[in-house]
Design a protein around this motif. Structure first.
Motif, short mmCIF file in Angstrom:
data_model
loop_
_atom_site.label_atom_id
_atom_site.label_comp_id
_atom_site.label_asym_id
_atom_site.label_seq_id
_atom_site.Cartn_x
_atom_site.Cartn_y
_atom_site.Cartn_z
N LEU A 145 0.80 -1.23 0.00
CA LEU A 145 0.00 0.00 0.00
C LEU A 145 0.83 1.27 0.00
CD1 LEU A 145 -2.69 -0.94 2.65
CD2 LEU A 145 -2.92 -0.99 0.17
N LEU A 146 2.09 1.19 0.43
CA LEU A 146 2.84 2.43 0.67
C LEU A 146 3.01 3.29 -0.58
CD1 LEU A 146 5.67 1.89 3.28
CD2 LEU A 146 3.39 2.84 3.56
N ALA A 147 3.39 2.68 -1.71
CA ALA A 147 3.61 3.49 -2.91
C ALA A 147 2.31 4.18 -3.34
CB ALA A 147 4.18 2.62 -4.04
N ILE A 194 -4.52 7.46 8.03
CA ILE A 194 -4.42 6.25 7.21
C ILE A 194 -2.95 5.87 7.03
CG2 ILE A 194 -4.92 5.23 4.95
CD1 ILE A 194 -7.31 7.13 4.73
N LEU A 195 -2.12 6.87 6.72
CA LEU A 195 -0.69 6.59 6.55
C LEU A 195 -0.09 6.04 7.85
CD1 LEU A 195 1.92 6.75 4.83
CD2 LEU A 195 2.27 9.03 5.76
N LEU A 196 -0.41 6.69 8.96
CA LEU A 196 0.13 6.26 10.26
C LEU A 196 -0.26 4.82 10.57
CD1 LEU A 196 -0.08 9.09 12.93
CD2 LEU A 196 1.92 7.77 12.22
N LYS A 197 -1.55 4.52 10.38
CA LYS A 197 -2.04 3.17 10.66
C LYS A 197 -1.32 2.14 9.77
CE LYS A 197 -5.27 2.32 12.98
NZ LYS A 197 -5.16 1.97 14.41
N THR A 198 -1.13 2.51 8.50
CA THR A 198 -0.48 1.59 7.56
C THR A 198 0.98 1.37 7.94
OG1 THR A 198 -1.95 2.47 5.85
CG2 THR A 198 -0.11 1.14 5.09
N VAL A 199 1.69 2.47 8.21
CA VAL A 199 3.11 2.35 8.59
C VAL A 199 3.23 1.55 9.88
CG1 VAL A 199 5.19 3.63 9.26
CG2 VAL A 199 3.81 4.42 7.33
N ASN A 200 2.37 1.83 10.84
CA ASN A 200 2.38 1.07 12.10
C ASN A 200 2.24 -0.43 11.85
OD1 ASN A 200 2.57 2.27 14.82
ND2 ASN A 200 1.15 3.76 13.95
N THR A 201 1.31 -0.78 10.98
CA THR A 201 1.09 -2.20 10.68
C THR A 201 2.35 -2.82 10.08
OG1 THR A 201 -1.22 -1.72 10.28
CG2 THR A 201 -0.41 -3.80 9.38
#
Lengths: 275, 275
Positions: B150-152, B166-173
């Motif tokens: 998802l990052l890109a 959303i970014l924070l939650k994704t990076v945390n995961t």
């Protein structure tokens, strides 16, 4: 002459999408028109379309249409919300049925408060195609739209159920506008979205009509073929052939997510640049 | 003869990426080798590569390389983590410098506890290229890798600062594994990721070395050209020409995010299928 007509009727329906999302439309057609043959093309080698330019979307769609024409289909369906939003700019728009008109008709029939929401890719929402179509059918409707550039990626990568915090957070963010504006009907303007309709339904509180563009398009195709006297006369179940421009190792699972069964063995890879 | 060598030295460096992420490498080269001319190709019409099959990635990369060869460059750099992970399978692997070797060398130099993390696209992580390269340089290192499909997408869509939940939650995961395993060095194995390095740094607690593959590749290019006596002899600042296979309306802003300045006026659209 009669034989000729029968041959015409029994030709397959051609369906294309930027990738595998359009298989949700195939699923709906399978259930509504089980005797129709289907040729599907998914442009998995160039997916997604929703983040690309109008010029590129149109050029890719024209190639997809040329491929389906070469397969001698009786009608061509764009099961892609993004392409459907640019249908008038295609080389032969008269040959292609999109998902917008059927979805908008369904939304206008269902809304009570005339506040209709639309979600789609960036290219779809930017085109204004849904808003224009809805305003044409129902000038008094207030249309609220939201581009959801992350949703198709999330779904493609398997973030599809409510146990995914990332999915929940993303859906919550995208739905804020619709909750604030109290829409009573929401068009899922990308054929990926029906996969997460339960999550969207929950976030919206369970009382908003969700329009599945694949299902509405299947209903439209049935009506259209019936009116034209072009429904298949076969008694056997339809034969499905799938074509893609790229095939990942986990193709079986991905396709199954959208369609409900494995199509690995009836899927071929083609070079779409030859069309 | 001397003139010929000078001409060779003053040829541009060719750089390609699946899209605009590789511009983070161009930024690093600009700062480290300001007199070098650059030809950049970004395959924005078919981006992303990281979710496509190995066969398709290799076929697209070969076309990109052919395009750069036609531009008469002195060296070819794959600024794409995904392509770099498949470099040995290209038509002419000997012609192409990737981002993996330089990043791995830097990581091994920095690690103290020999626990090195790698993040990249699905195709990059699946290839095992980083793990293999790291194990070759430093067999005792424990490599922990995580694909971040998802990052890109998030970065491309402007979810780049820590105010984005959303970014924070994704990076945390995605970072969970690295926190648990206590890695002290993390390779950002996709040229998009430096854009969100502050967010990654915060989530990891601020004490993990983050390897920017674009910067490490720029250092490698400088060393390589110096050793071959192929550094440009120009005194003026390098001339940059950018080519893409698709150009969105917000191209200026997107490119600026990766490169730091507007390149709208020196960017041309090409049909990469002609190469």
């Amino acid at each position: 002459m009669e034989n000729n007509l029968k041959n015409e009727k029994n030709k397959p329906i051609g369906i294309f999408d930027s990738g595998l999302g359009g298989l949700t439309a195939v699923k709906a057609i399978k259930s509504l028109l089980p005797h129709e043959d289907i040729i599907y093309f998914g442009d998995t080698g160039r997916t997604p379309y929703g983040t690309k330019s109008e010029k590129t979307i149109i050029s890719y769609a024209n190639q997809n249409i040329n491929f389906l024409k070469s397969k001698n289909v009786k009608m061509i369906v764009s099961a892609c919300g993004t392409v459907s939003s640019h249908i008038n700019k295609l080389d032969n728009p008269e040959l292609v049925t999109g998902v917008i008109e059927p979805s908008c008709q369904a939304a206008v029939k269902l809304t009570k408060n005339y506040k209709i929401g639309v979600i789609g890719t960036s290219a779809t929402i930017k085109s204004g195609a849904y808003t224009n179509a809805l305003n044409k059918i129902c000038p008094r409707a207030k249309i609220i739209s939201q581009d959801c550039p992350l949703l198709a990626s999330l779904i493609e990568n398997g973030f599809i159920d409510k146990s995914s915090e990332i999915l929940l957070k993303t859906v919550n963010t995208y739905m804020k506008k619709f909750i604030k504006e109290k829409v009573d009907t929401l068009i899922l303007g990308c054929t990926h979205y029906p996969i997460i309709k339960d999550v969207i339904n929950d976030v919206l509180g369970g009382h908003v009509n969700l329009i599945n563009s694949g299902e509405e398009t299947a209903k439209f195709i049935k009506k259209y073929l019936k009116e034209k006297n072009m429904l298949s006369e076969k008694n056997s179940l339809g034969i499905y052939n799938f074509f893609v421009s790229d095939k990942l190792n986990d193709f079986s699972e991905r396709a199954k997510m959208f369609l409900g069964y494995d199509i690995q063995n009836c899927t071929q890879i083609i070079n779409i640049n030859e069309y």
